[in-house]
Design an enzyme around this catalytic site. Structure first.
Site, PDB file in Angstrom:
ATOM      1  N   ASN A 176       0.523  -1.189   2.678  1.00 16.57           N
ATOM      2  CA  ASN A 176       0.014  -2.550   2.499  1.00 16.57           C
ATOM      3  C   ASN A 176      -1.408  -2.496   1.950  1.00 16.57           C
ATOM      4  O   ASN A 176      -2.046  -1.437   1.908  1.00 16.57           O
ATOM      5  CB  ASN A 176       0.143  -3.381   3.772  1.00 16.57           C
ATOM      6  CG  ASN A 176      -0.834  -3.000   4.863  1.00 16.57           C
ATOM      7  OD1 ASN A 176      -1.908  -2.451   4.616  1.00 16.57           O
ATOM      8  ND2 ASN A 176      -0.481  -3.315   6.088  1.00 16.57           N
ATOM      9  N   CYS A 227       5.195  -7.263   4.481  1.00 16.83           N
ATOM     10  CA  CYS A 227       4.376  -7.741   5.603  1.00 16.83           C
ATOM     11  C   CYS A 227       3.730  -9.091   5.311  1.00 16.83           C
ATOM     12  O   CYS A 227       3.134  -9.700   6.195  1.00 16.83           O
ATOM     13  CB  CYS A 227       3.310  -6.719   5.959  1.00 16.83           C
ATOM     14  SG  CYS A 227       2.066  -6.469   4.667  1.00 16.83           S
TER      15      CYS A 227
END
Length: 78
Positions: A25, A58
């Protein structure tokens, strides 16, 4: 503690190219340790297939996503 990936890299036959595709991420990608790790791998002579910017699973949006499969395949073929 040694990770499995570190063990694979240490056992790698350095007469063959090693390509790596970072994927994480955006927060992880922006962490200073990530830059150090990428620099270390490239300094050894390993080849980075650069990650891309997109919306992550996410929910984050930014750089860190794994390169498109077609880009990875083309880089490996080269």
């Amino acid at each position: 503690m040694q990770t499995r990936l570190t063990g694979v890299v240490q056992a790698w036959d350095t007469s063959h190219a090693l390509l790596f595709c970072p994927a994480m991420n955006t927060g992880m990608w922006q962490h200073p340790l990530t830059a150090q790790h990428v620099t270390t791998l490239k300094g050894i002579g390993y080849i980075e297939i650069i990650c891309i910017t997109k919306k992550h699973v996410c929910g984050d949006e930014g750089k860190g996503a794994m390169a498109d499969v077609s880009n990875i395949v083309n880089t490996v073929k080269q």
